[in-house]
Design a protein around this motif. Structure first.
Motif, PDB file in Angstrom:
ATOM      1  N   LEU A 134      30.549  37.547   1.917  1.00 38.22           N
ATOM      2  CA  LEU A 134      30.529  37.213   3.338  1.00 38.22           C
ATOM      3  C   LEU A 134      31.931  37.157   3.915  1.00 38.22           C
ATOM      4  O   LEU A 134      32.906  36.965   3.197  1.00 38.22           O
ATOM      5  CB  LEU A 134      29.853  35.844   3.540  1.00 38.22           C
ATOM      6  N   ARG A 135      32.004  37.287   5.239  1.00 37.77           N
ATOM      7  CA  ARG A 135      33.286  37.089   5.926  1.00 37.77           C
ATOM      8  C   ARG A 135      33.578  35.601   5.995  1.00 37.77           C
ATOM      9  O   ARG A 135      32.708  34.774   5.715  1.00 37.77           O
ATOM     10  CB  ARG A 135      33.209  37.680   7.344  1.00 37.77           C
ATOM     11  N   LYS A 136      34.794  35.265   6.409  1.00 36.93           N
ATOM     12  CA  LYS A 136      35.216  33.864   6.458  1.00 36.93           C
ATOM     13  C   LYS A 136      34.254  33.024   7.316  1.00 36.93           C
ATOM     14  O   LYS A 136      33.936  31.890   6.984  1.00 36.93           O
ATOM     15  CB  LYS A 136      36.623  33.813   7.051  1.00 36.93           C
ATOM     16  N   SER A 137      33.760  33.616   8.396  1.00 39.02           N
ATOM     17  CA  SER A 137      32.861  32.870   9.284  1.00 39.02           C
ATOM     18  C   SER A 137      31.464  32.708   8.685  1.00 39.02           C
ATOM     19  O   SER A 137      30.645  31.955   9.203  1.00 39.02           O
ATOM     20  CB  SER A 137      32.752  33.599  10.617  1.00 39.02           C
ATOM     21  N   MET A 138      31.190  33.432   7.609  1.00 37.20           N
ATOM     22  CA  MET A 138      29.921  33.396   6.879  1.00 37.20           C
ATOM     23  C   MET A 138      28.736  33.879   7.719  1.00 37.20           C
ATOM     24  O   MET A 138      27.592  33.545   7.432  1.00 37.20           O
ATOM     25  CB  MET A 138      29.638  31.988   6.342  1.00 37.20           C
ATOM     26  N   ASP A 151      37.421  28.122   3.439  1.00 33.31           N
ATOM     27  CA  ASP A 151      37.104  29.549   3.358  1.00 33.31           C
ATOM     28  C   ASP A 151      36.259  29.769   2.100  1.00 33.31           C
ATOM     29  O   ASP A 151      36.739  30.277   1.073  1.00 33.31           O
ATOM     30  CB  ASP A 151      38.409  30.356   3.303  1.00 33.31           C
ATOM     31  N   ARG A 209      42.835  36.566   9.010  1.00 26.63           N
ATOM     32  CA  ARG A 209      41.631  37.395   8.843  1.00 26.63           C
ATOM     33  C   ARG A 209      40.381  36.605   9.283  1.00 26.63           C
ATOM     34  O   ARG A 209      40.301  35.398   9.083  1.00 26.63           O
ATOM     35  CB  ARG A 209      41.492  37.864   7.407  1.00 26.63           C
ATOM     36  N   GLY A 210      39.455  37.304   9.861  1.00 21.79           N
ATOM     37  CA  GLY A 210      38.254  36.638  10.381  1.00 21.79           C
ATOM     38  C   GLY A 210      37.145  36.521   9.376  1.00 21.79           C
ATOM     39  O   GLY A 210      37.263  36.973   8.264  1.00 21.79           O
TER      40      GLY A 210
END
Lengths: 327, 445
Positions: free
Chosen positions: A61-65, A294, B444-445
């Motif tokens: 997943l990306r950091k934002s989940m 994160d 980074r996003g």
């Protein structure tokens, strides 16, 4: 044949035969074994397999989940393929200086600690083996203490010994006229300190495994070697070590896996400092994932050691199997 | 067919049964308003949890809510693990105490508290800028600033040692009960005092490690020079003159800190003060409180005061806790009612008194409670702790970067690492390049 006659003779008998089949099913050794192992299987599923797959999912997943972290700009792959691979976090990690430092430190920590644990364990096992049987249990018990105490607790005691300002070791050293040592403030000393504590905690495990192996070496082999004129070193090299090869390999594999995944010693003693120079995969994953919020990147770091350990495990276990077949 | 006769006795019995059944849902029982489960920060001041239990349970009894309180310690980051686990499971407490960065990190899972905050601001005054920065996403208030656990990490100086070795009278600079007269307490004065105390073998006990005390102090110094690694828009600002100036100053002064400061944790500075080895530390009054118990002669010489002023102002590290309601809570109205009750001036006064002045409310009308003026010895030692004269800007390290980026800079201790790298001889431009590369990763996003 008798069963066939019975089952076909009447519907009443057929009905009574079913509970018998169930009973027989439950009386099978394999069923009993499965049922007895079931609690453990469920535990392993709940605490190992499910979290492992969940960690793999998180690492994608990306950091934002909220979406998948696809790879980008991979020069070695066509873009159409690159942007369909969900390992964007791994790709990002490979560009980080700190990540490669953590890889280096984890290898240094695990390899050095395992080698010294094996050497000390081997030497101590020999000493204990040569103690008369009457007093041996006492020594075995005492020597196991570092391994038995929860490492987080014993490391706390080490922390006080290594404390930057009030180190007991430094107190003794300065009493003897030596300078103070920055046990946890300088990268080299901090690495030395965490490896030392790991050896202290883990060497008893090697000792007890090697002691068991030593006890299983037949005395006749030593007698034969002695008749052939072998000295102490030759007896170790040509009799003891070959007889202990499998247990040495298994112990080293076990310890390598556990040491690579170590968390508590580094966390308590240095928390990864100074300047991240004692971080291991687990402590850095915790710093990124839990403290830094994160979670996907933390999961990626923690998963990075899986392929390394899997390769090591395959080689070592294959070697053991080959030797087993030769025997 | 048998005939049924409705007797008088049977009619009365049936009527009673029917009226009981109909009115049962409207009976206001002991827990008529449902259940509420909250997780509060486990205070390290003995007895402080009792004050919060008393206030919350009094509210629960009045509102007829079945309230469960769990006290979750921050030792071993147990509170952070709880937040992360409940966010993943979308289940757990209705309301949790979250430190500094966590409301923003979980912003999507938090119930907006605009209604509660509007009411509390009207009643208790505005909140400081750091609370707004950490607890507001767009127009949405993510929670309520908690009194319990919120702290300022300003200097706690030894009156005698500062006077003797640095020629600074901290009590005259920050007199109890009056506004500060600290115009001369600037970066130059701080540097000279650090040097003098170091030479006298009572160095300032300021850490350069990776834990919060070290990071907070470095952050306040950087902000006093107007230095930020990332600006409010999320743009990289590492290679700027302000950052160079701040780094240069921090390294100059770090030469007078203890040699082992890069290995310090949050307990090291406390021990430094309590053992009598240093003239100044940057800490809330917990170190003074321990000294009061274990080394009263040292506690009697401690004075908590403001930070030195830099070219861009006087900044003090402020670390607030927040009370946040999960969006998956099943009793949000009760949780909001409790937050209002726990933010009333009398409740806040109880929390501050129970923590011996350690806890700080974030509302401007509540920073002059009697506890800070009365605590001692010496009397008035905590008077300036809650910034009663708005003498300094309360801030958090890595601000004003967008909170999700700032959290990475903060937890990775990028500022103290920069100081230590440059202190150990790495050229400034190499240190800045390293920091820029690190911070690029955080974007980074």
């Amino acid at each position: 044949m008798a069963d066939a006659v019975l089952t076909s003779s009447s519907p009443v008998r057929r009905a009574t035969a079913r509970p018998g089949a169930i009973r027989r099913f439950f009386q099978r050794k394999s069923t009993i074994a499965f049922l007895m192992a079931l609690p453990l299987i469920l535990l392993i599923f709940g605490l190992v397999i499910y979290p492992a797959f969940y960690a793999i999912y998180l690492s994608m997943l990306r950091k934002s989940m909220t979406s998948i972290a696809w790879m980008r700009n991979c020069s070695w792959l066509p873009d159409a393929i690159c942007t369909r691979i969900p390992f964007g976090n791994m790709q990002f990690l490979f560009t980080r200086e700190t990540f490669w430092m953590v890889v280096y430190q984890s290898c240094l920590f695990a390899i050095t600690a395992v080698i010294f644990k094996a050497i000390f364990g081997f030497i101590i096992a020999h000493f204990v083996h040569n103690i008369p049987a009457k007093g041996q249990r006492k020594w075995r018990g005492m020597l196991l203490i570092p391994w038995v105490i929860p490492p987080a607790m014993s490391t706390l005691a080490w922390l006080w010994l290594f404390d930057p300002s009030y180190s007991a070791f430094n107190y003794i050293l300065s009493g003897m006229g030596f300078g103070r040592i920055p046990w946890t403030g300088d990268a080299s000393w901090a690495r030395f300190s965490v490896i030392l504590v790991n050896i202290w905690v883990g060497a008893p495990f090697f000792m007890i495994m090697y002691l068991a192996a030593l006890k299983s070496v037949p005395d006749q082999l030593y007698e034969a070697a002695e008749i052939d004129g072998a000295n102490w070193w030759q007896r170790i090299w040509y009799v003891t070590l070959p007889m202990m090869r499998n247990i040495i390999a298994i112990t080293a594999l076990f310890s390598t896996i556990v040491t690579f995944a170590n968390f508590d010693i580094v966390r308590v003693l240095t928390a990864g400092g100074p300047l991240d120079q004692t971080h291991l995969f687990a402590t850095w994953a915790f710093r990124l994932g839990i403290e830094g919020g994160d979670i996907p990147l933390g999961a990626s770091v923690s998963l990075f050691m899986v392929p390394i350990l899997a390769v090591a495990a395959v080689f070592i276990l294959r070697d053991i199997n080959q030797r087993g077949n030769e025997a | 067919m048998p005939k049924h006769h409705l007797t008088r006795r049977r009619f009365i019995a049936a009527s009673a049964l029917a009226s009981t059944a109909l009115s049962a849902p409207f009976v206001r029982g002991a827990h008529a308003a449902g259940k509420l489960s909250i997780g509060l920060w486990d205070h390290w001041v003995p007895g402080a949890n009792k004050a919060s239990t008393d206030v919350a349970q009094a509210w629960a009894a009045k509102e007829r809510v079945e309230l469960t309180i769990d006290y979750i310690p921050s030792q071993g980051n147990k509170n952070l693990l709880t937040i992360a686990a409940e966010a993943q499971a979308k289940s757990g407490h209705d309301m949790l105490a979250m430190p500094t960065w966590w409301p923003h990190a979980q912003a999507d899972l938090l119930e907006p508290c605009n209604d509660v905050m509007t009411q509390l601001i009207a009643q208790n005054g505005a909140v400081n800028g750091t609370v707004e920065y950490l607890n507001k996403a767009g127009d949405k208030w993510l929670g309520v600033p908690a009194t319990i656990g919120s702290q300022i990490k300003g200097p706690c100086s030894r009156i005698d040692l500062m006077k003797q070795h640095a020629g600074i009278d901290v009590q005259a600079m920050y007199p109890a009960g009056a506004a500060p007269k600290a115009d001369g307490w600037n970066m130059e004065a701080y540097l000279k005092a650090a040097e003098a105390c170091s030479k006298a073998n009572v160095a300032f006990g300021v850490g350069l490690g990776e834990t919060t005390d070290s990071v907070d102090t470095a952050g306040a110094f950087f902000q006093s020079f107007g230095a930020a690694l990332v600006d409010a828009k999320g743009e990289l600002t590492v290679k700027t003159d302000a950052v160079r100036q701040a780094l240069d100053y921090c390294v100059k002064v770090a030469r007078f800190y203890p040699a082992d400061a890069p290995a310090w944790d949050d307990g090291s500075n406390n021990r430094w003060l309590v053992s009598g080895r240093g003239a100044l530390i940057m800490n809330p009054p917990s170190a003074w409180a321990v000294a009061k118990r274990d080394a009263p002669q040292i506690a009697a010489q401690c004075w908590t005061h403001g930070m030195p002023i830099g070219p861009r102002g006087r900044y003090a590290p402020f670390l607030p806790y927040f009370w946040n309601i999960w969006s998956f809570s099943t009793n949000k109205s009760a949780a909001k009612s409790l937050l209002v009750a726990m933010s009333q001036p009398d409740a806040v006064a109880k929390f501050v008194a129970a923590s011996a002045g350690y806890d700080i409310p974030s509302f401007e009308k509540l920073t002059t409670l009697p506890t800070w003026a009365e605590e001692g010895p010496p009397k008035g030692t905590l008077y300036h702790y809650p910034n009663p004269h708005n003498h300094q800007t309360l801030s958090i390290a890595a601000a004003p970067a967008p909170p999700k980026i700032a959290q990475q800079i903060y937890t990775q201790a990028t500022l103290t690492k920069m100081i230590v790298r440059h202190l150990r001889g790495e050229p400034m431009e190499r240190t800045l390049a390293w920091a820029e590369s690190e911070v690029e990763g955080f974007l980074r996003g």
